[in-house]
Each structure stands twice: as C-alpha cells, then as structure tokens.
Design an enzyme around this catalytic site. Structure first.
Site, PDB file in Angstrom:
ATOM      1  CB  ILE A  12     -19.245  34.868  24.528  1.00  0.00           C
ATOM      2  CG1 ILE A  12     -18.313  34.969  23.287  1.00  0.00           C
ATOM      3  CG2 ILE A  12     -18.455  35.257  25.600  1.00  0.00           C
ATOM      4  CD1 ILE A  12     -18.159  36.692  23.515  1.00  0.00           C
ATOM      5  N   GLY A  13     -21.280  32.116  25.844  1.00  0.00           N
ATOM      6  CA  GLY A  13     -21.405  31.529  25.818  1.00  0.00           C
ATOM      7  C   GLY A  13     -21.298  30.516  26.703  1.00  0.00           C
ATOM      8  CG  ASP A  33     -28.789  29.330  23.506  1.00  0.00           C
ATOM      9  OD1 ASP A  33     -27.495  29.868  23.027  1.00  0.00           O
ATOM     10  OD2 ASP A  33     -28.966  29.134  21.587  1.00  0.00           O
ATOM     11  CB  THR A 123     -20.428  44.960  21.803  1.00  0.00           C
ATOM     12  OG1 THR A 123     -19.459  45.149  19.828  1.00  0.00           O
ATOM     13  CG2 THR A 123     -21.746  45.399  20.963  1.00  0.00           C
ATOM     14  CG  ASP A 124     -15.764  47.384  21.026  1.00  0.00           C
ATOM     15  OD1 ASP A 124     -16.748  46.276  20.001  1.00  0.00           O
ATOM     16  OD2 ASP A 124     -14.604  47.170  20.814  1.00  0.00           O
ATOM     17  CD  GLU A 125     -19.160  46.052  16.298  1.00  0.00           C
ATOM     18  OE1 GLU A 125     -20.122  46.099  15.771  1.00  0.00           O
ATOM     19  OE2 GLU A 125     -18.682  44.938  15.979  1.00  0.00           O
ATOM     20  CE1 TYR A 148     -24.217  42.639  17.982  1.00  0.00           C
ATOM     21  CE2 TYR A 148     -22.467  44.102  17.788  1.00  0.00           C
ATOM     22  CZ  TYR A 148     -22.902  42.695  18.141  1.00  0.00           C
ATOM     23  OH  TYR A 148     -22.459  42.594  19.563  1.00  0.00           O
ATOM     24  CE  LYS A 152     -25.498  42.826  22.299  1.00  0.00           C
ATOM     25  NZ  LYS A 152     -26.134  41.720  23.380  1.00  0.00           N
ATOM     26  CE1 TYR A 205     -15.934  40.993   4.044  1.00  0.00           C
ATOM     27  CE2 TYR A 205     -16.738  41.780   6.170  1.00  0.00           C
ATOM     28  CZ  TYR A 205     -17.227  41.328   5.029  1.00  0.00           C
ATOM     29  OH  TYR A 205     -17.293  40.312   5.630  1.00  0.00           O
ATOM     30  N   PRO A 272     -20.534  47.754   4.215  1.00  0.00           N
ATOM     31  CG  PRO A 272     -22.783  47.307   2.981  1.00  0.00           C
ATOM     32  CD  PRO A 272     -21.352  46.294   2.954  1.00  0.00           C
TER      33      PRO A 272
HETATM   34  P1  NAD Z   1     -23.459  33.814  19.134  1.00  0.00           P
HETATM   35  O1  NAD Z   1     -23.977  34.401  17.804  1.00  0.00           O
HETATM   36  O2  NAD Z   1     -22.065  32.640  18.695  1.00  0.00           O
HETATM   37  O3  NAD Z   1     -24.200  33.472  20.097  1.00  0.00           O
HETATM   38  C1  NAD Z   1     -25.141  33.661  20.356  1.00  0.00           C
HETATM   39  C2  NAD Z   1     -26.373  32.880  21.191  1.00  0.00           C
HETATM   40  O4  NAD Z   1     -27.848  33.318  21.441  1.00  0.00           O
HETATM   41  C3  NAD Z   1     -26.701  31.187  19.731  1.00  0.00           C
HETATM   42  O5  NAD Z   1     -26.339  30.156  20.939  1.00  0.00           O
HETATM   43  C4  NAD Z   1     -27.841  31.800  19.852  1.00  0.00           C
HETATM   44  O6  NAD Z   1     -29.304  30.088  19.971  1.00  0.00           O
HETATM   45  C5  NAD Z   1     -28.944  32.111  21.218  1.00  0.00           C
HETATM   46  N1  NAD Z   1     -29.408  33.279  20.634  1.00  0.00           N
HETATM   47  C6  NAD Z   1     -29.858  33.828  19.835  1.00  0.00           C
HETATM   48  N2  NAD Z   1     -31.231  34.238  19.410  1.00  0.00           N
HETATM   49  C7  NAD Z   1     -31.590  33.609  20.704  1.00  0.00           C
HETATM   50  C8  NAD Z   1     -33.095  33.948  21.325  1.00  0.00           C
HETATM   51  N3  NAD Z   1     -33.728  34.865  20.700  1.00  0.00           N
HETATM   52  N4  NAD Z   1     -33.225  33.192  22.460  1.00  0.00           N
HETATM   53  C9  NAD Z   1     -32.416  32.509  22.825  1.00  0.00           C
HETATM   54  N5  NAD Z   1     -31.604  32.370  22.598  1.00  0.00           N
HETATM   55  C10 NAD Z   1     -30.462  32.872  21.310  1.00  0.00           C
HETATM   56  O7  NAD Z   1     -22.435  35.429  19.573  1.00  0.00           O
HETATM   57  P2  NAD Z   1     -21.327  35.448  20.668  1.00  0.00           P
HETATM   58  O8  NAD Z   1     -20.152  35.700  19.803  1.00  0.00           O
HETATM   59  O9  NAD Z   1     -20.732  34.834  21.855  1.00  0.00           O
HETATM   60  O10 NAD Z   1     -22.092  36.953  21.004  1.00  0.00           O
HETATM   61  C11 NAD Z   1     -22.287  36.625  22.390  1.00  0.00           C
HETATM   62  C12 NAD Z   1     -23.131  37.793  23.307  1.00  0.00           C
HETATM   63  O11 NAD Z   1     -21.832  38.898  22.952  1.00  0.00           O
HETATM   64  C13 NAD Z   1     -23.760  38.627  22.180  1.00  0.00           C
HETATM   65  O12 NAD Z   1     -24.408  39.690  23.651  1.00  0.00           O
HETATM   66  C14 NAD Z   1     -22.354  40.312  21.561  1.00  0.00           C
HETATM   67  O13 NAD Z   1     -23.516  40.838  21.262  1.00  0.00           O
HETATM   68  C15 NAD Z   1     -21.911  39.730  22.607  1.00  0.00           C
HETATM   69  N6  NAD Z   1     -21.412  40.447  22.562  1.00  0.00           N
HETATM   70  C16 NAD Z   1     -19.519  39.724  21.621  1.00  0.00           C
HETATM   71  C17 NAD Z   1     -18.235  40.058  20.938  1.00  0.00           C
HETATM   72  C18 NAD Z   1     -18.354  38.891  19.682  1.00  0.00           C
HETATM   73  O14 NAD Z   1     -16.525  39.211  19.352  1.00  0.00           O
HETATM   74  N7  NAD Z   1     -18.168  38.173  19.648  1.00  0.00           N
HETATM   75  C19 NAD Z   1     -17.972  40.558  21.336  1.00  0.00           C
HETATM   76  C20 NAD Z   1     -17.762  41.690  21.854  1.00  0.00           C
HETATM   77  C21 NAD Z   1     -19.672  41.702  23.065  1.00  0.00           C
HETATM   78  O1  DAU Z   2     -16.028  44.419  18.525  1.00  0.00           O
HETATM   79  C1  DAU Z   2     -17.275  43.676  19.057  1.00  0.00           C
HETATM   80  C2  DAU Z   2     -17.868  43.070  18.112  1.00  0.00           C
HETATM   81  O2  DAU Z   2     -16.919  41.916  17.550  1.00  0.00           O
HETATM   82  C3  DAU Z   2     -18.529  41.986  18.601  1.00  0.00           C
HETATM   83  O3  DAU Z   2     -20.305  42.869  19.512  1.00  0.00           O
HETATM   84  C4  DAU Z   2     -19.669  41.449  17.855  1.00  0.00           C
HETATM   85  O4  DAU Z   2     -20.367  40.284  17.802  1.00  0.00           O
HETATM   86  C5  DAU Z   2     -18.482  40.574  16.531  1.00  0.00           C
HETATM   87  O5  DAU Z   2     -19.317  39.447  15.430  1.00  0.00           O
HETATM   88  C6  DAU Z   2     -17.209  41.367  16.642  1.00  0.00           C
HETATM   89  O6  DAU Z   2     -17.699  42.792  15.021  1.00  0.00           O
HETATM   90  P1  DAU Z   2     -16.752  42.792  13.962  1.00  0.00           P
HETATM   91  O7  DAU Z   2     -17.940  42.608  13.119  1.00  0.00           O
HETATM   92  O8  DAU Z   2     -15.663  43.362  14.442  1.00  0.00           O
HETATM   93  O9  DAU Z   2     -16.176  41.203  13.735  1.00  0.00           O
HETATM   94  P2  DAU Z   2     -16.402  40.488  12.459  1.00  0.00           P
HETATM   95  O10 DAU Z   2     -15.465  39.312  13.081  1.00  0.00           O
HETATM   96  O11 DAU Z   2     -17.062  40.185  11.199  1.00  0.00           O
HETATM   97  O12 DAU Z   2     -15.076  40.885  11.690  1.00  0.00           O
HETATM   98  C7  DAU Z   2     -14.138  41.612  12.263  1.00  0.00           C
HETATM   99  C8  DAU Z   2     -13.353  42.737  11.714  1.00  0.00           C
HETATM  100  O13 DAU Z   2     -12.386  41.710  10.199  1.00  0.00           O
HETATM  101  C9  DAU Z   2     -13.882  43.582  11.042  1.00  0.00           C
HETATM  102  O14 DAU Z   2     -13.365  45.115  10.464  1.00  0.00           O
HETATM  103  C10 DAU Z   2     -14.583  43.141   9.368  1.00  0.00           C
HETATM  104  C11 DAU Z   2     -13.034  42.633   9.100  1.00  0.00           C
HETATM  105  N1  DAU Z   2     -13.829  40.919   7.910  1.00  0.00           N
HETATM  106  C12 DAU Z   2     -14.924  40.594   8.573  1.00  0.00           C
HETATM  107  C13 DAU Z   2     -15.111  39.369   7.296  1.00  0.00           C
HETATM  108  C14 DAU Z   2     -16.230  38.242   8.630  1.00  0.00           C
HETATM  109  C15 DAU Z   2     -13.294  40.655   7.198  1.00  0.00           C
HETATM  110  O15 DAU Z   2     -12.198  42.102   6.232  1.00  0.00           O
HETATM  111  N2  DAU Z   2     -13.738  39.996   6.229  1.00  0.00           N
HETATM  112  C16 DAU Z   2     -14.302  38.856   6.997  1.00  0.00           C
HETATM  113  O16 DAU Z   2     -15.205  37.963   5.813  1.00  0.00           O
END
Ligand code: NAD
Ligand code: DAU
Length: 344
Positions: A12-13, A33, A123-125, A148, A152, A205, A272
């Site tokens: 997202i960054g 980063d 996150t909504d989690e 996780y 958060k 899953y 889990p």
């Molecule tokens: P990502 O895992 O793709 O990226 C995380 C980035 O943070 C990476 O570039 C990593 O190198 C950097 N990082 C990790 N530890 C670090 C540290 N100690 N110091 C500096 N940099 C560090 O994550 P993302 O999916 O882009 O998520 C970004 C943010 O958005 C997170 O805070 C996550 O909780 C939040 N978020 C993600 C989602 C989603 O669906 N991916 C949804 C809602 C909120």
């Molecule tokens: O809701 C926001 C969150 O969404 C963010 O805060 C997290 O950073 C982001 O990783 C994401 O979390 P989820 O656990 O929901 O995402 P993931 O893609 O890992 O899984 C999405 C759904 O799919 C979840 O119900 C688990 C399921 N899943 C996931 C993987 C990786 C599968 O069924 N098979 C898989 O291999």
C-alpha cells in the site's frame, strides 16, 4: 507538504507514494523502509532521480533515524508494519516489535517535533469478527483475535493515547482488505493469481465461507490522503469497499477471469482462529471527507490480474527468493500439498 512515508516500499505504501507525487505536484516524499521480506525497492525504481522523492533504508524502531527524518517533515503517514496474519500465528515477535514499538518510536519523535501531523494506517481486524449481520464503524469496540490484529490494536491505542495525553495532531484509518498492484504474493488475491499463472492449485482455507470486504488500493490511498489533509485531529476514519465476498466466491471469480475451473481449488486446513467476517460502514468518511470507493470490483480485479500477468518477473523473483522457504514450509516443495482438512 514534506511527507515521511514509513513502509513505502511495501504494497500500500508504494501505491500511496505514486498517488501523492501524482496528485500533489508540490509535495515532497521521503520513504523510510527497512526492506524486510515484504519491502521491495524495485517498486520505487521509476522514482530514481525524481526531484521530489527520497528513499531512506532504516527501521522505524531506530530512534536516531526516525528523529532525523521527522525533523525535516511536515507529516508522517505510517504504513510500516508486519502485515500478514499467518506469519503472526507462526511467530509474533517481529509484529510486537515493529507494529507496537515502531509506532511508539515515531510518536515520541513527533512529540519532540511539534506540529508534525501523524496519520496511522490501521486495519478493520482490530474490531474482531462479525456475525452474519452488522458492519464495523469508528465506534466499534476493539476485539483483536490474531497476534497481528492485537499488535495493530495496541498501536492504535498508543496513537489515540498520544492525542488524548499530548494533543499530538493525529488521525487514524481502519481499512478492509486491499487488492491491486504490488501486493506481496502471500495474500489471497496475488497468491491465487500467481499460482494459477504457474499452473499450481489455489489453497482455500477451511470451508471457504469466511467473508472479507475488498477495497482497491487506489481507493484506500485516496482515503488516507483525504484524512491526512482534511480529517479532524484525534479522529478515526473507516474505509471499506462495500464489496463483501466469501473466499469461495472470490476464488471462483479469479478462476473464471483467468480461464480455469474449480478443479484448481485445493481445500486446506483452516487458519487457526480464522475470523469469520469483516465488513465496513464508511458513512463517516463519505459524509465528512466526501470519500467513497470508486473502483468497481470487476474492473479492479481484471486490472489486478492484468498487472500480475504483465509483471511476471516482479513476482517470480519474490517467489523464487527467500520467500520460497516460508512458502514451502507450509505447502511443500514444488506446489500446494498441504493436507486437506478432515473437517471439510
Ligand atoms: P506490506 O507487508 O506489503 O509492507 C510493509 C512494509 O513495511 C514493507 O515495505 C516493509 O519492508 C516495511 N517494514 C516492515 N517492518 C519495518 C520496520 N521495522 N521499519 C521500517 N519498515 C518496515 O504491508 P501492506 O499490506 O502494504 O500494509 C501496510 C499497512 O497497511 C500496514 O500497517 C497494515 O497493517 C495496513 N493495512 C493493510 C491492509 C491490507 O489489506 N494489506 C488493510 C488494512 C490496513
Ligand atoms: O482486513 C484487513 C487485513 O487484510 C489487513 O490488515 C492485513 O494486513 C491483510 O493481510 C489482510 O488480512 P487477511 O488475513 O484477511 O488477508 P489474507 O489475504 O491473508 O486472507 C484473506 C482471506 O483468505 C482470509 O479469510 C484467509 C483466506 N486465505 C488466505 C490465504 C493466504 C485462504 O483461504 N487461502 C490462502 O492461501
């Protein structure tokens, strides 16, 4: 505005950095980063030599680096985190360190540099799991259920505390599942797309009936941008895609769009503590920021598939590198071989 973007080499960054430089032609962006397994400098390669962009490799827990960078900034947008639920179940230590200690380190530096705006990306989690009805909103009680989401939630509370105690100028956003370009191929959508492109099955899953609310990353980035510039200090904003799908339904859409049948689904042991349903009510963001999600899901998912097709070297390098060891520990060498859950 001079904006420090932590975690700007992640999914997202990266999208937020491109959005900001495009949408705000006078803004300067510095990315901090640590380039963990999830950070990828290749994402930011097109910005090499860009007059308004700087990259700093460093850890958000490193007080010296953080202090120096914040001193030269007007705002911080804090993405840096360990972000993958399954990894937090295997080992939570990096989550506690980066997500909690890292956030507090940034808040401390902001306190020493008054007037630096801080936007915390969450996150909504943190709100736990919904039953079949209802939506999360800004007043939902916190009930995190994975390491996780617990880390958060702790970070959110520290940001809220910094507002209440020190009147630090903060805003927070809690957003649902993002999808789009540059997403690391361990999350459902990019894992499934890239597995199919490699001719591998997709590991679904449990019973596949868990529900997520998918938002395109561009919509999320616009929301953060609005919260940063027009949000009320101390307030939280929830962004969702109004786009609930069971994992089974989402998998079928990806399979259909890519020309595969259901035989490519491999039911595997459930995660889990797998949260059953997330969904967001974005009414506050719509009313007060004028935000609403703009990318229709079918358009967004087609564009996302096309991006992974066009950027095969990007994800192949990731899948053949250090990430391979983690992936094979779960699924075995050469593909998905994790045993079927006897309950499904
Ligand atoms: P990502 O895992 O793709 O990226 C995380 C980035 O943070 C990476 O570039 C990593 O190198 C950097 N990082 C990790 N530890 C670090 C540290 N100690 N110091 C500096 N940099 C560090 O994550 P993302 O999916 O882009 O998520 C970004 C943010 O958005 C997170 O805070 C996550 O909780 C939040 N978020 C993600 C989602 C989603 O669906 N991916 C949804 C809602 C909120
Ligand atoms: O809701 C926001 C969150 O969404 C963010 O805060 C997290 O950073 C982001 O990783 C994401 O979390 P989820 O656990 O929901 O995402 P993931 O893609 O890992 O899984 C999405 C759904 O799919 C979840 O119900 C688990 C399921 N899943 C996931 C993987 C990786 C599968 O069924 N098979 C898989 O291999």
């Amino acid at each position: 505005m001079r904006i420090l973007v932590t975690g700007g080499a992640g999914f997202i960054g990266t999208n937020f950095v491109f959005h900001t430089l495009r949408a705000h032609p006078r803004d300067e962006v510095t990315v901090l980063d640590a380039l963990t397994y999830a950070g990828n400098l290749e994402n930011l390669k097109p910005l090499e030599g860009h007059p308004r962009f700087t990259f700093a490799k460093g850890d958000v827990c490193d007080r010296g680096v953080v202090e120096t960078l914040i001193r030269g900034s007007d705002a911080v947008v804090h993405f840096a985190a360990e972000s993958h639920v399954d990894r937090s179940i295997a080992d939570a230590s990096a989550f506690v360190r980066t997500n909690i200690l890292g956030t507090q380190t940034l808040l401390d530096a902001c306190r020493r540099n008054a007037n630096v705006r801080f936007h915390h990306v969450s996150t909504d989690e943190v709100f736990g799991s919904l039953g079949p009805k209802g939506l999360f909103n800004e007043s939902s009680p916190y009930d995190p259920r994975s390491p996780y989401s617990a880390s958060k939630a702790a970070a959110d509370h520290l940001v809220r505390a910094a507002w209440h105690t020190h009147r630090l100028p903060v805003t927070i956003s809690n957003t649902s599942n993002n999808y789009g370009p540059f997403c690391f191929p361990e999350k459902l959508i990019p894992l499934f797309i890239t597995n199919l492109l490699e001719g591998k099955k997709v590991p679904l899953y449990g019973d596949g009936m868990n529900i997520r609310d998918w938002i395109h990353v561009e919509d999320h980035c616009r929301g953060i941008d609005l919260a940063l510039r027009h949000g009320t200090l101390g307030e939280t904003y929830c962004f969702g895609g109004r786009n609930e799908r069971t994992n089974a339904e989402l998998t079928e859409i990806i399979l259909f769009e890519m020309g595969f049948g259901k035989e490519m689904i491999l039911p595997v042991t459930d995660r889990p503590g797998h949260d059953r349903r997330y969904a967001i009510d974005s009414a506050k963001a719509e009313r007060t920021l004028g935000w609403h999600p703009e990318v229709p899901f079918i358009v967004g998912i087609r564009k996302t598939i096309a991006w992974y097709v066009a950027n095969r070297p990007w994800w192949e390098r990731i899948k053949s590198g250090a990430y391979r060891e983690y992936y094979e520990k779960q699924y075995g060498a050469g593909g998905v071989t994790r045993p079927q859950d006897p309950r499904t």
